[in-house]
Design an enzyme around this catalytic site. Structure first.
Site, PDB file in Angstrom:
ATOM      1  N   ALA A  28     -60.252  77.260  -3.415  1.00 44.86           N
ATOM      2  CA  ALA A  28     -61.149  77.736  -2.041  1.00 44.86           C
ATOM      3  C   ALA A  28     -61.230  76.020  -1.456  1.00 44.86           C
ATOM      4  CB  ALA A  28     -62.484  78.119  -3.005  1.00 44.86           C
ATOM      5  N   SER A  49     -72.931  78.750  -5.829  1.00 46.79           N
ATOM      6  CA  SER A  49     -72.361  77.879  -6.974  1.00 46.79           C
ATOM      7  C   SER A  49     -73.389  78.259  -7.865  1.00 46.79           C
ATOM      8  CB  SER A  49     -72.045  76.607  -6.478  1.00 46.79           C
ATOM      9  OG  SER A  49     -71.755  75.854  -7.692  1.00 46.79           O
ATOM     10  N   ARG A  50     -73.097  77.673  -9.251  1.00 48.45           N
ATOM     11  CA  ARG A  50     -74.384  77.840 -10.263  1.00 48.45           C
ATOM     12  C   ARG A  50     -75.150  76.554 -10.066  1.00 48.45           C
ATOM     13  NH1 ARG A  50     -70.247  78.237 -15.378  1.00 48.45           N
ATOM     14  NH2 ARG A  50     -69.023  76.844 -14.041  1.00 48.45           N
ATOM     15  N   LEU A  86     -63.227  82.817  -8.763  1.00 49.20           N
ATOM     16  CA  LEU A  86     -63.454  82.254 -10.094  1.00 49.20           C
ATOM     17  C   LEU A  86     -62.402  82.325 -10.824  1.00 49.20           C
ATOM     18  CD1 LEU A  86     -66.768  84.389 -10.012  1.00 49.20           C
ATOM     19  CD2 LEU A  86     -66.790  82.133  -9.922  1.00 49.20           C
ATOM     20  N   HIS A  91     -63.038  87.336 -12.825  1.00 46.04           N
ATOM     21  CA  HIS A  91     -62.555  88.244 -11.650  1.00 46.04           C
ATOM     22  C   HIS A  91     -63.186  89.788 -11.569  1.00 46.04           C
ATOM     23  CE1 HIS A  91     -59.158  85.433 -10.251  1.00 46.04           C
ATOM     24  NE2 HIS A  91     -60.151  84.796 -10.224  1.00 46.04           N
ATOM     25  N   LYS A 109     -55.469  86.106  -7.460  1.00 44.60           N
ATOM     26  CA  LYS A 109     -54.775  86.367  -8.404  1.00 44.60           C
ATOM     27  C   LYS A 109     -54.921  85.586  -9.584  1.00 44.60           C
ATOM     28  CE  LYS A 109     -52.416  84.269  -5.593  1.00 44.60           C
ATOM     29  NZ  LYS A 109     -53.289  82.987  -5.610  1.00 44.60           N
TER      30      LYS A 109
END
Length: 335
Positions: A28, A49-50, A86, A91, A109
């Site tokens: 990303a 984001s975490r 992620l 996913h 993917k």
């Protein structure tokens, strides 16, 4: 709803699709978000984001609001769709959550590491009337359309064999834990040559054989290969791995010659691809156009939503790919 077009949940702002990003992955940061900034049909409105600090690092560069936690991003009214970069094992979970929140989904993917999970996600997207698309960005580089055109015009005669490899080198500092733990490299790394085989040989491929290398200190099943056969009888020889010298290309061997394209899957935006053609004892190099496949796929995704296009081809592509990967996995397990 039929899932053949239209929108559900929040309505896109006229002319631009408002996208939220679930996670601050390397792909990303390096490729997808810079490319979205160049896509006039897309606006990045939020990044989750975490760790809020990490999200802020992204929004300072790419815009949008920084959000702590993926669930909070899905609650936002200024997000029409989400991009999911992620880890593969997350996913399906977050794709389903995003769809349940009424968001269209562009997922890295592989969308799923199991066929059943891909079928579940596709079914939910269709029932919800939302777009679900797998981010096979390389398919949207113009070089492949040009290769297909030249092949169709008989540049190398009748195609007899397709071959493709995708190999990723170990990082220089990689130790025994140098690779992320995964059930197999097949769904993530082999996805490229498998999808390329479908691009050139069409649907209906069957698996004639497959193998995987046993676990190594760097990860489970770090490499493998497969032999696929099209209904026409043309074979596809595929190889992949994560302990290799870098390879990212494909070739076609025909009755009158052969061609080869390198950097086919990880093509930099500024690179002028070169198609190498051998025919009648003569080697010719054909320069192709540089292109921005990450920017292009963001546009394809946004346009499908904004213009109310038929979503079915995108979900059918997900299922066809997942079924073929599943067949390769089963063939490798029985080797």
């Amino acid at each position: 709803m039929s899932g053949t077009g239209g929108t559900s949940g929040t309505e896109p702002q006229a002319g631009r699709l408002r996208i939220g990003v679930l996670g601050c992955a390397d792909i990303a940061e390096r490729r997808m978000l810079p490319s979205m900034l160049r896509q006039p049909l897309v606006e990045v409105t939020a990044v989750a984001s975490r760790r809020i600090e990490r999200a802020r690092q992204f929004t300072e560069r790419f815009g949008g609001a920084a959000v702590a936690g993926y669930e909070r991003l899905l609650e936002r009214d200024d997000v029409d769709a989400v991009y999911v970069p992620l880890p593969p094992e997350l996913h399906v979970e977050w794709t389903l959550r995003a769809l349940a929140a009424g968001k269209h989904v562009l997922c890295e993917k592989p969308l799923a590491t199991r066929l059943a999970d891909a079928e579940k996600a596709v079914s939910f997207a269709r029932e919800s009337g939302l777009l679900l698309m797998e981010n096979f960005m390389f398919l949207h580089h113009s070089q492949h359309a040009e290769v297909r055109r030249l092949v169709a015009e008989g540049l190398i005669g009748e195609v007899q064999l397709f071959g493709s490899e995708f190999g990723i080198p170990l990082r220089p500092d990689a130790g025994p834990q140098g690779l992320p733990r995964r059930a197999s490299t097949l769904p993530e790394v082999a996805a490229y040559p498998i999808r390329a085989a479908r691009l050139f040989l069409g649907d209906g491929l069957r698996v004639a054989g497959a193998q995987v290398r046993p676990d190594s200190p760097y990860g489970p099943q770090p490499s493998g290969s497969a032999l696929l056969v099209a209904p026409s009888g043309v074979a596809a020889q595929l190889a992949y791995g994560v302990e290799h010298g870098y390879r990212s290309g494909y070739g076609l061997w025909g009755s009158e010659g052969r061609l080869r394209l390198e950097r086919a899957f990880s093509t930099p935006d500024e690179l002028t691809p070169v198609l190498r053609v051998e025919r009648g004892g003569t080697v010719t190099e054909i320069p192709l156009e540089a292109d921005r496949h990450f920017t292009n796929i963001a546009g394809v995704f946004a346009r499908a939503v904004l213009c109310g296009e038929d979503f079915t081809p995108h979900t059918e592509a997900i299922l066809a790919h997942a079924r073929l990967v599943d067949e390769v996995e089963r063939a490798a397990a029985s080797f």
